[in-house]
Write a protein that holds these residues in place. Structure first.
Motif, PDB file in Angstrom:
ATOM      1  N   UNK A  88      53.599  -3.619  31.730  1.00  0.00           N
ATOM      2  CA  UNK A  88      52.332  -4.358  31.757  1.00  0.00           C
ATOM      3  C   UNK A  88      51.758  -4.394  33.181  1.00  0.00           C
ATOM      4  N   UNK A  89      52.620  -4.628  34.158  1.00  0.00           N
ATOM      5  CA  UNK A  89      52.154  -4.673  35.549  1.00  0.00           C
ATOM      6  C   UNK A  89      51.619  -3.314  36.001  1.00  0.00           C
ATOM      7  N   UNK A  90      52.329  -2.246  35.614  1.00  0.00           N
ATOM      8  CA  UNK A  90      51.865  -0.908  35.983  1.00  0.00           C
ATOM      9  C   UNK A  90      50.529  -0.601  35.325  1.00  0.00           C
ATOM     10  N   UNK A  91      50.394  -0.961  34.050  1.00  0.00           N
ATOM     11  CA  UNK A  91      49.146  -0.707  33.334  1.00  0.00           C
ATOM     12  C   UNK A  91      48.000  -1.515  33.938  1.00  0.00           C
ATOM     13  N   UNK A  92      48.263  -2.786  34.238  1.00  0.00           N
ATOM     14  CA  UNK A  92      47.226  -3.623  34.839  1.00  0.00           C
ATOM     15  C   UNK A  92      46.860  -3.178  36.235  1.00  0.00           C
ATOM     16  N   UNK A  93      47.859  -2.708  36.998  1.00  0.00           N
ATOM     17  CA  UNK A  93      47.613  -2.263  38.361  1.00  0.00           C
ATOM     18  C   UNK A  93      46.739  -1.014  38.395  1.00  0.00           C
ATOM     19  N   UNK A  94      46.775  -0.227  37.321  1.00  0.00           N
ATOM     20  CA  UNK A  94      46.000   1.012  37.293  1.00  0.00           C
ATOM     21  C   UNK A  94      44.502   0.751  37.380  1.00  0.00           C
ATOM     22  N   UNK A  95      44.052  -0.400  36.900  1.00  0.00           N
ATOM     23  CA  UNK A  95      42.621  -0.718  36.934  1.00  0.00           C
ATOM     24  C   UNK A  95      42.185  -1.229  38.295  1.00  0.00           C
ATOM     25  N   UNK A  96      43.157  -1.465  39.183  1.00  0.00           N
ATOM     26  CA  UNK A  96      42.829  -1.884  40.540  1.00  0.00           C
ATOM     27  C   UNK A  96      42.753  -0.706  41.496  1.00  0.00           C
ATOM     28  N   UNK A  97      43.147   0.480  41.032  1.00  0.00           N
ATOM     29  CA  UNK A  97      43.161   1.656  41.903  1.00  0.00           C
ATOM     30  C   UNK A  97      42.074   2.659  41.549  1.00  0.00           C
ATOM     31  N   UNK A  98      41.175   2.287  40.626  1.00  0.00           N
ATOM     32  CA  UNK A  98      40.098   3.192  40.253  1.00  0.00           C
ATOM     33  C   UNK A  98      38.972   3.129  41.274  1.00  0.00           C
ATOM     34  N   UNK A  99      38.218   4.188  41.352  1.00  0.00           N
ATOM     35  CA  UNK A  99      37.111   4.243  42.304  1.00  0.00           C
ATOM     36  C   UNK A  99      36.931   5.647  42.822  1.00  0.00           C
ATOM     37  N   UNK A 100      35.781   5.943  43.439  1.00  0.00           N
ATOM     38  CA  UNK A 100      35.507   7.306  43.884  1.00  0.00           C
ATOM     39  C   UNK A 100      36.247   7.701  45.157  1.00  0.00           C
ATOM     40  N   UNK A 101      36.630   6.729  45.979  1.00  0.00           N
ATOM     41  CA  UNK A 101      37.208   7.056  47.281  1.00  0.00           C
ATOM     42  C   UNK A 101      38.654   7.500  47.131  1.00  0.00           C
ATOM     43  N   UNK A 102      39.067   8.582  47.833  1.00  0.00           N
ATOM     44  CA  UNK A 102      40.448   9.036  47.758  1.00  0.00           C
ATOM     45  C   UNK A 102      41.386   8.132  48.541  1.00  0.00           C
ATOM     46  N   UNK A 187      45.628   6.176  39.012  1.00  0.00           N
ATOM     47  CA  UNK A 187      45.376   5.181  37.967  1.00  0.00           C
ATOM     48  C   UNK A 187      45.913   5.661  36.624  1.00  0.00           C
ATOM     49  N   UNK A 188      45.633   6.923  36.283  1.00  0.00           N
ATOM     50  CA  UNK A 188      46.100   7.437  34.998  1.00  0.00           C
ATOM     51  C   UNK A 188      47.618   7.607  34.980  1.00  0.00           C
ATOM     52  N   UNK A 189      48.189   7.929  36.123  1.00  0.00           N
ATOM     53  CA  UNK A 189      49.656   8.019  36.196  1.00  0.00           C
ATOM     54  C   UNK A 189      50.278   6.655  35.932  1.00  0.00           C
ATOM     55  N   UNK A 190      49.730   5.612  36.545  1.00  0.00           N
ATOM     56  CA  UNK A 190      50.275   4.269  36.343  1.00  0.00           C
ATOM     57  C   UNK A 190      50.068   3.798  34.911  1.00  0.00           C
ATOM     58  N   UNK A 191      48.945   4.174  34.307  1.00  0.00           N
ATOM     59  CA  UNK A 191      48.734   3.812  32.900  1.00  0.00           C
ATOM     60  C   UNK A 191      49.774   4.502  32.018  1.00  0.00           C
ATOM     61  N   UNK A 192      50.023   5.787  32.304  1.00  0.00           N
ATOM     62  CA  UNK A 192      51.026   6.509  31.528  1.00  0.00           C
ATOM     63  C   UNK A 192      52.400   5.890  31.671  1.00  0.00           C
ATOM     64  N   UNK A 193      52.778   5.548  32.907  1.00  0.00           N
ATOM     65  CA  UNK A 193      54.070   4.900  33.140  1.00  0.00           C
ATOM     66  C   UNK A 193      54.128   3.539  32.442  1.00  0.00           C
ATOM     67  N   UNK A 194      53.003   2.815  32.465  1.00  0.00           N
ATOM     68  CA  UNK A 194      52.953   1.522  31.806  1.00  0.00           C
ATOM     69  C   UNK A 194      53.208   1.637  30.321  1.00  0.00           C
TER      70      UNK A 194
END
Length: 210
Positions: A88-102, A187-194
């Motif tokens: 759950x934490x990994x999935x939730x954290x994925x939405x905090x790492x989205x954005x255009x900047x690398x 973000x997608x990696x963390x969602x997958x792990x979640x």
């Protein structure tokens, strides 16, 4: 120990260690998200839990744990809960790492000490491990010899093999981290792990002693 049995034990232990599961996925994900040190510490936490189970077997206490439905269920639900929280934490954290900047560097989510504790709790929270050991180990032990010494020998060899395999997953996680510089990839990696860890939590929760 019979030489043929010992060689068979090494082969089976290597195959089981290589098989993807909660332990290997956690080590790899920690290495990818937190760095090599975190992956190593996560693996050490898992190994400490395995050594604990080996000691229970060596002193004859493992059969008590395996036969007790209360203890089994307590360990099972602890493990399922911990895996679910990590997922759950990994999935939730994925939405905090989205954005255009690398992301120029792969950030450290938590300290490596946290990875060690997480690995320890995941290892202790898998009661199937002790049943697996109780089923597997007697097949390779010569009952006419010192059973305790043979069990501890198996414990040392099995731990060394497991650590070596975990290093491979740490190395693989380190290579994966190269692709996590872009925020949307991370973000997608963390969602997958979640999702994976939440699925593993469900598998543990539905497990039975049989």
């Amino acid at each position: 120990m019979f030489p043929d049995n010992f060689i068979a034990f090494i082969g089976i232990t290597t195959l089981v260690s290589l098989a993807p599961g909660a332990n290997t996925m956690f080590v790899m994900s920690q290495s990818a998200l937190r760095g090599h040190r975190a992956g190593i510490m996560a693996g050490l936490g898992i190994e400490v839990s395995n050594v604990f189970y080996f000691l229970l077997i060596a002193f004859g206490l493992a059969t008590v744990v395996a036969a007790s439905e209360v203890i089994f269920d307590a360990l099972k639900w602890m493990g399922a809960f911990y895996l679910a929280v990590i997922g759950v934490l990994a999935f939730g954290r994925s939405f905090q790492t989205t954005g255009p900047a690398p992301v120029t560097e792969v950030p450290t989510v938590r300290s490596s000490h946290g990875a060690f504790f997480d690995g320890l709790m995941i290892g202790l929270g898998n009661p199937k491990t002790i049943i697996w050991f109780l089923t597997l180990l007697p097949q390779f032990i010569n009952k006419e010899r010192d059973v305790f010494a043979q069990t501890m020998t198996i414990a040392v060899v099995g731990t060394v093999i497991d650590i070596a395999v975990q290093w491979l997953y740490v190395y693989a996680g380190g290579h994966l981290s190269r692709f996590l510089g872009e925020r949307h990839v991370r973000a997608w990696f963390e969602r997958g792990m979640g999702v994976i860890f939440m699925g593993l939590a469900l598998v543990v929760a539905l497990s039975h002693r049989t």
